[in-house]
Write a protein that holds these residues in place. Sequence first.
Motif, PDB file in Angstrom:
ATOM      1  N   ARG A 251       4.145  10.495   5.770  1.00 54.75           N
ATOM      2  CA  ARG A 251       4.197  11.896   5.450  1.00 54.75           C
ATOM      3  C   ARG A 251       3.414  12.919   6.085  1.00 54.75           C
ATOM      4  O   ARG A 251       3.605  14.043   6.209  1.00 54.75           O
ATOM      5  CB  ARG A 251       3.761  11.979   3.825  1.00 54.75           C
ATOM      6  CG  ARG A 251       4.762  11.450   3.034  1.00 54.75           C
ATOM      7  CD  ARG A 251       4.895  11.994   1.565  1.00 54.75           C
ATOM      8  NE  ARG A 251       5.402  11.343   0.793  1.00 54.75           N
ATOM      9  CZ  ARG A 251       6.974  11.211   0.451  1.00 54.75           C
ATOM     10  NH1 ARG A 251       7.631  11.907   1.624  1.00 54.75           N
ATOM     11  NH2 ARG A 251       7.622  10.710  -0.296  1.00 54.75           N
ATOM     12  N   ASP A 252       2.322  12.273   6.690  1.00 56.53           N
ATOM     13  CA  ASP A 252       1.325  13.046   7.468  1.00 56.53           C
ATOM     14  C   ASP A 252       0.603  12.013   8.332  1.00 56.53           C
ATOM     15  O   ASP A 252       0.647  10.888   8.061  1.00 56.53           O
ATOM     16  CB  ASP A 252       0.458  14.146   6.817  1.00 56.53           C
ATOM     17  CG  ASP A 252      -0.009  15.310   7.522  1.00 56.53           C
ATOM     18  OD1 ASP A 252      -0.164  15.130   8.662  1.00 56.53           O
ATOM     19  OD2 ASP A 252       0.022  16.280   6.844  1.00 56.53           O
TER      20      ASP A 252
ATOM     21  N   THR B  54      10.967  22.329  -1.085  1.00 49.55           N
ATOM     22  CA  THR B  54       9.616  22.845  -0.991  1.00 49.55           C
ATOM     23  C   THR B  54       9.504  23.920   0.188  1.00 49.55           C
ATOM     24  O   THR B  54       9.906  23.171   1.491  1.00 49.55           O
ATOM     25  CB  THR B  54       8.491  21.944  -0.789  1.00 49.55           C
ATOM     26  OG1 THR B  54       8.551  20.910  -1.830  1.00 49.55           O
ATOM     27  CG2 THR B  54       7.232  22.479  -0.974  1.00 49.55           C
ATOM     28  N   LYS B  55       9.691  24.992  -0.048  1.00 45.09           N
ATOM     29  CA  LYS B  55       9.626  26.041   0.954  1.00 45.09           C
ATOM     30  C   LYS B  55       8.371  26.130   1.688  1.00 45.09           C
ATOM     31  O   LYS B  55       7.260  26.195   1.154  1.00 45.09           O
ATOM     32  CB  LYS B  55       9.807  27.669   0.380  1.00 45.09           C
ATOM     33  CG  LYS B  55      11.345  27.896   0.349  1.00 45.09           C
ATOM     34  CD  LYS B  55      11.695  29.401   0.430  1.00 45.09           C
ATOM     35  CE  LYS B  55      12.802  29.881   0.617  1.00 45.09           C
ATOM     36  NZ  LYS B  55      13.557  30.344  -0.468  1.00 45.09           N
TER      37      LYS B  55
ATOM     38  N   LYS C 177       3.297  18.603  11.702  1.00 45.13           N
ATOM     39  CA  LYS C 177       4.208  19.159  12.368  1.00 45.13           C
ATOM     40  C   LYS C 177       3.795  20.516  13.107  1.00 45.13           C
ATOM     41  O   LYS C 177       4.070  20.953  14.266  1.00 45.13           O
ATOM     42  CB  LYS C 177       5.467  19.370  11.724  1.00 45.13           C
ATOM     43  CG  LYS C 177       5.863  17.926  11.172  1.00 45.13           C
ATOM     44  CD  LYS C 177       7.235  17.944  10.238  1.00 45.13           C
ATOM     45  CE  LYS C 177       7.184  18.586   9.155  1.00 45.13           C
ATOM     46  NZ  LYS C 177       6.144  17.702   8.186  1.00 45.13           N
ATOM     47  N   ARG C 178       3.204  21.279  12.089  1.00 42.66           N
ATOM     48  CA  ARG C 178       2.831  22.675  12.570  1.00 42.66           C
ATOM     49  C   ARG C 178       1.610  22.429  13.527  1.00 42.66           C
ATOM     50  O   ARG C 178       1.400  23.224  14.641  1.00 42.66           O
ATOM     51  CB  ARG C 178       2.328  23.415  11.272  1.00 42.66           C
ATOM     52  CG  ARG C 178       3.246  24.033  10.685  1.00 42.66           C
ATOM     53  CD  ARG C 178       2.765  24.767   9.380  1.00 42.66           C
ATOM     54  NE  ARG C 178       3.921  25.832   9.158  1.00 42.66           N
ATOM     55  CZ  ARG C 178       3.706  26.804   8.309  1.00 42.66           C
ATOM     56  NH1 ARG C 178       2.494  27.446   8.228  1.00 42.66           N
ATOM     57  NH2 ARG C 178       4.813  27.419   8.038  1.00 42.66           N
TER      58      ARG C 178
ATOM     59  N   PRO D  57      11.532  18.792   6.330  1.00 46.01           N
ATOM     60  CA  PRO D  57      10.852  19.281   5.415  1.00 46.01           C
ATOM     61  C   PRO D  57       9.391  19.232   5.339  1.00 46.01           C
ATOM     62  O   PRO D  57       8.944  18.090   6.142  1.00 46.01           O
ATOM     63  CB  PRO D  57      11.310  18.895   3.931  1.00 46.01           C
ATOM     64  CG  PRO D  57      12.019  17.467   4.664  1.00 46.01           C
ATOM     65  CD  PRO D  57      12.115  17.671   5.889  1.00 46.01           C
ATOM     66  N   VAL D  58       8.596  19.789   4.641  1.00 45.44           N
ATOM     67  CA  VAL D  58       7.042  19.629   4.649  1.00 45.44           C
ATOM     68  C   VAL D  58       6.668  18.233   4.506  1.00 45.44           C
ATOM     69  O   VAL D  58       5.816  17.496   5.032  1.00 45.44           O
ATOM     70  CB  VAL D  58       6.201  20.670   3.909  1.00 45.44           C
ATOM     71  CG1 VAL D  58       5.454  21.526   4.648  1.00 45.44           C
ATOM     72  CG2 VAL D  58       7.026  21.226   2.807  1.00 45.44           C
ATOM     73  N   TYR D  59       7.479  17.506   3.598  1.00 51.63           N
ATOM     74  CA  TYR D  59       6.845  16.057   3.381  1.00 51.63           C
ATOM     75  C   TYR D  59       7.692  15.187   4.272  1.00 51.63           C
ATOM     76  O   TYR D  59       7.687  13.940   3.925  1.00 51.63           O
ATOM     77  CB  TYR D  59       7.327  15.963   1.673  1.00 51.63           C
ATOM     78  CG  TYR D  59       8.621  16.496   1.352  1.00 51.63           C
ATOM     79  CD1 TYR D  59       9.995  15.650   1.472  1.00 51.63           C
ATOM     80  CD2 TYR D  59       8.829  17.798   0.653  1.00 51.63           C
ATOM     81  CE1 TYR D  59      11.134  16.281   1.295  1.00 51.63           C
ATOM     82  CE2 TYR D  59      10.082  18.074   0.564  1.00 51.63           C
ATOM     83  CZ  TYR D  59      11.268  17.599   0.619  1.00 51.63           C
ATOM     84  OH  TYR D  59      12.578  17.941   0.595  1.00 51.63           O
TER      85      TYR D  59
END
Lengths: 116, 243, 626, 397
Positions: free
Chosen positions: C107-108, C15-16, C31-32, C519-521
């Motif tokens: 994951r978050d 996933t970009k 993360k962001r 990665p985002v996930y």
Amino acid sequence: MTHGALAAADHGEHEHPSEQKYIKIAIILTIITAIEVAIYYIDWMHDSGALVPALFILSIGKFLTVIGYYMHLKFDSPLFRYMFIAALVGSLAVIGALIALLRVHTIDFGPGGFIS
Amino acid sequence: MAQAVATLETAHGGGESHIGGADHSGHPPTSTGLDSRKIAMWAFLASDCMFFGSLIAMYMIYRGEAERLYQAGQGIGPLPHEILDIPYTSISAFVLLMSSLTMVLALASIQKGNVRGLRIWLGATALLGAVFLGGQFFEFTEFKHEGLGLTTNIFGSSFFTLTGFHGAHVTIGVIWLMSLLIMSLRGGVRKDQALNVEIAGLYWHFVDIVWIVIFTLVYLIPYDEISTITHEAEGALRQIGLG
Amino acid sequence: MASIAQPQVMAQPITKPATGLWSWLTTVDHKRIGIMYGVTAFLFLLLGGVEALIIRTQLARPNLDVVSAARYNELFTMHGTTMIFLALMPMSVAFFNYVMPLQIGARDVAFPRLNAYSYWIFLGGGIILNLSWFFHAAPNAGWYGYAPLTSTSWNPGRNVDFWLIGLQVLGVASMLAAFNMIVTVINMRAPGMTMMRMPIFSWTTLIVSILLVMAFPAITAALILLAFDRYAGTGFYEYAAGGDPLLWQHLFWVFGHPEVYILVLPAFGIVSEIIPVFSRKPLFGYSVMVYATCAIAFLGFGVWAHHMFTVGMGPTANAVFAGSTMLIAIPTGVKIFNWLGTMVKGSLRFTTAMLFAVGLVSQFVIGGLSGVMHASPPVDSQQNDTYFIIAHFHYVLFGGTVFGLMAGTYFWFPKITGRLLDERLGKWNFWMAFVGFNATFFPMHFVGLAGMPRRYFTYSEDSGWGPWNLFITIGAFVLATSFLVFIINVVKTLRNGEVASDDPWDAATIEWATSSPPPVYNFASIPEITHRDQLWWDKYGDHGAGSGVERKAPAPKEQVDPSSIHLPNPSYFPLVSAFGFFILALGMLIDNPVLTIGLLHLPILVPIGGLIMVVAIYAWAFEPAG
Amino acid sequence: MQRSSDRWVRRTSARLVLLVAALFAVGGAILPGVVSAQSPYSTISPVTDQANDINDIYKLTFWLSLIVFVGVQIGIVYTVLSYRRRAEGERPEQIHGNKTLEIIWTIIPAIILLIIFIPTVRTIYAHDDQVNNPDLVVEVYGKQWWWEVHYPSEDGESKIVTANEIHVPQGKRVVFHLYTNNVIHSFWVPQLSGKMDLIPGHENKLAIDTDTPGYFFGQCAEYCGDSHALMRFKVIVEPEEQFLAWQDAWLAGPQQASGDLAGGDIAAVPQSMALCMTCHEINGVESVAGGNAVPDLPEELDAARTFGPNLSLLGCRTTLAAGTLRNTPENLASWLHDPEGIKPGNYMGTVITPGSLTDEQIQEIVTYLESLQPEEGCGEIPVQPGVTEQVQVQDPD
């Protein structure tokens, strides 16, 4: 099987009190409140110094009943019990210390010239 | 300690794979098996204990101070025993207590899937909350009328601040309950969303128990008596060298 | 079945991540948000640093007139407030956000949008505090704003209002973030990760968050009373009205002392991760470290009045708080010895991260020992409010917290950016910071013993404080330069730094199992946890000591379809709601028309901001979370 | 074999480095401490029993800390030098902890702390007891930014009201009663005792046993607004006869020593001082014509105003403006010219700005004020050994 897993069961399915029980508790709470107000009007309670301890015991009873039954702390996961009781005890300790530290101050402005 | 840690241990048996995250109900499985929002609410209530604790400590520290100043000839304004109306407030306290009952009945209804019951009891709870608030508003205006304002004396300041912040909590609670009711009327709150009601209920009961404390400390404990009690306590504390 | 996905063998990122300003404004990715916290906090750190340099320039010689007395008072107030609330705390939160969910295999965080909301509110609070400079009303009553210097009688301007509203806003941000972290640690751990298998940094995240939610309400209440005193004319802190200025001090320090541990425990957590990795040994006495952290947090609530030994609390109160304060040195000492125990017989490698970590161990000891000195009330009566205290808490907050955070930055930078910070510049950075730090703060002990009180904008020639002060000022500039080196290092690294592998340090915890940057996930498949230091276990199994120990080959990657991974949707409502809150707070501070509703007289911006805030919260509540 | 000798070399060099480092650490920690003792505000050059008690505990904590400090730093340096990684593939034994060790390093600090705690508690109670047995009570009122000093008499009225220079007799137990009606200040004469805060609505007490004659510098130690740094004072410990003489001079009130002013009458205050007398007092001076015209201050300042120091016997003060200027006619003139410039934020500066008083008026006031001395002169102030300057002053520019 841990406590956590026990609590993981679908909400509402595990042993919450029935509606009748809730109503009974409400009646008890009402009675306690009535007693609290009633003893306020008994002179003997004031004079003997029994009023304040009695009020403390009664309101602590109400407090525990509401958190135990209405907030389900008695039945729910022990995690919630630990969280809340720890916070409660901590807050009480701090409040008690603050009152002890701050009620005991001398206000004696000294003779003369204070407002000069 | 160890027991507290044990309650946090994960409930995963290990057989199930969690790849992909969400299960069918939209809630990812959690370590404790408990819903995250409910833990958050309890954490909030724990924190709110400390908030009300600080305000109550403030009230108790200044309790009797207005009388002391009055006796010293520096005080102004109505004193607590002249102005507090016990019978009136008892009814308020009773109303709030009953709203806890209706709240818990609302939760019991939706947990059984009884949407109609939910609506009735939610509405009743919000109504009782509003009655309590109305009572408080009337009490405040009455006090104002009798000359006790926020800035009149230290009793006015501490009284309005403590009970006012409780009132603000009740107000938020009423708005929350109304929102739930409207959601329910639009078909939003189903049996599997009973948790929404449960969390609102936790908040509501907490507001109730805070009032139990306030009712006792602010209204019922007589002001002349607390003065002597603290006096004795002060003497005792001085003896052990705290004074 | 223990399977750690090895993303480097994946063909391409699945996933970009979205790019562009909008994606940052609406992000709910922990993360962001962590990166945003870190960058913002670092900018505030620089601001606070510049304020410190002006202070030091003013004090370089006796009777200097670089800034006026009033400006000087604003500078030290803002230096303290900025460093504590806008630099160090949010920097710790940056690590909580970025690292903790990765460490526990989540994951978050539990409430991703709330997380974004915390950040935006924090940013608003930071802006409000610093806007005060533009209204010529920077806070000027000291970071602990003792009543009655904060009352309208003694401080009629808007200065204190900016401070109290700013802190109130920041308090909301901190509390929301803390609730999120508590729930995340309790509820989002990977399967098999019991509490006692959890990385020690995640433990500190939990403990610090608990401290936050229990300590902040006290200052919230204290600030509300102050706001009533200032805005409505009550007399909570006015003795003439029956109030007591000491109530402020007590409530403030009920918050303020746990706050010290809020600032320093994250750094302890960070070095507790770093020292084992670069010693190639597990943390010495893991469970004792956990209990010591809990003990520090618990005792931290019972020592607040040691900030008030000179207010005349009476001998018993002084003795009790002296005792509880001394007690807290015990778990702290245990930590120091356990770090040493980790290094002994290890295989030490001195990267910059390790240097900063060992620097913390060595420098914090000094702060701890001077702390024990003024735990004794008689000694404190000579040291309180002097430069000795300034030396003490800078050894704690700089030698402790900042060194720890720098260590963490060097350590996790490759994970965050995919590039390794330059080690040569890093070493310059460390040694300049180390020398500059000691040159700045060690002589403050002597100036303090020589009787120089803090918060003096000037001093006389005859006091004899001049030479040391000049030395201190020079040290401060050396220290400042070390941050320039750091900035150069970051810029250089981001441009063309060495590309980092997933696990450049041969680390122990599972955030190093995913790709750099992740990665985002976070993890293609959530790892199954069977051991503490899971990644070492995966790499080395139960290999004992030796000279040619080989890593195990990574487990075969698992193919996962990223579209099956459930991630929260981005949302702009947190930003909008925080904006509303910002407007509300601003309405209390700047001139705007007053709206009268019944008994309430509200500046018009307050209800407008409140409306924006509430509407956005409703919109957010009904928005699909994803 | 190769490896163990390698290790031996490392360890020996490590030990050498350690030795040097330890010497530096000890020297570095102690020498500047000695330097700190030279300051007139030194906290480690006690001259009273109270300050001595405090210093004893300080020294105890200092030496214990130094031992721990050196021990831990040696441990760190030794570890750092001895256990560096020598080969990439090296993997040390995985030690998870050691119960015995951890118990030991929990107990040892506890013992050290107990060693500090016991004298601490003893001193706390001893010092608290002393405030109840005064030979002389001196009331000190903190102002923004100066100190008002009252010497109460038996009848409860304050006999003597002065500012910033506190005369006390030698060989007595003096107890300061500390008050403030504005913000919090802290009363601190490092050589005499620790500091004690002045808090609105509270009465705090501080006892000192005055054995050594001399003057001892004090300052405000709690941030109290703009000129917090310029709130200095002096405690003058003098032989009892001298103290009594000083007291008599104060009770007698000022005599006009200078013949420059008409009549030599103390009550003949120059007309230019009309404004001054709304805030200041001079013993023997009732009021001044037109002196009641209190200037219009902004409301918030008016509420916050503290009145100015009693100016009786100003000619005998060693300093002006709360210990910040040497008491000379030139300094007094520049103070009258621009109080705000010398002491930022002070209330006099809101009334008197440059130009408020003409140079002639200033000259007249200076002459009058400097002439306020007792008939027999001011009396010597005992000199404190080791301190050359009489005052801790600031350059008026």
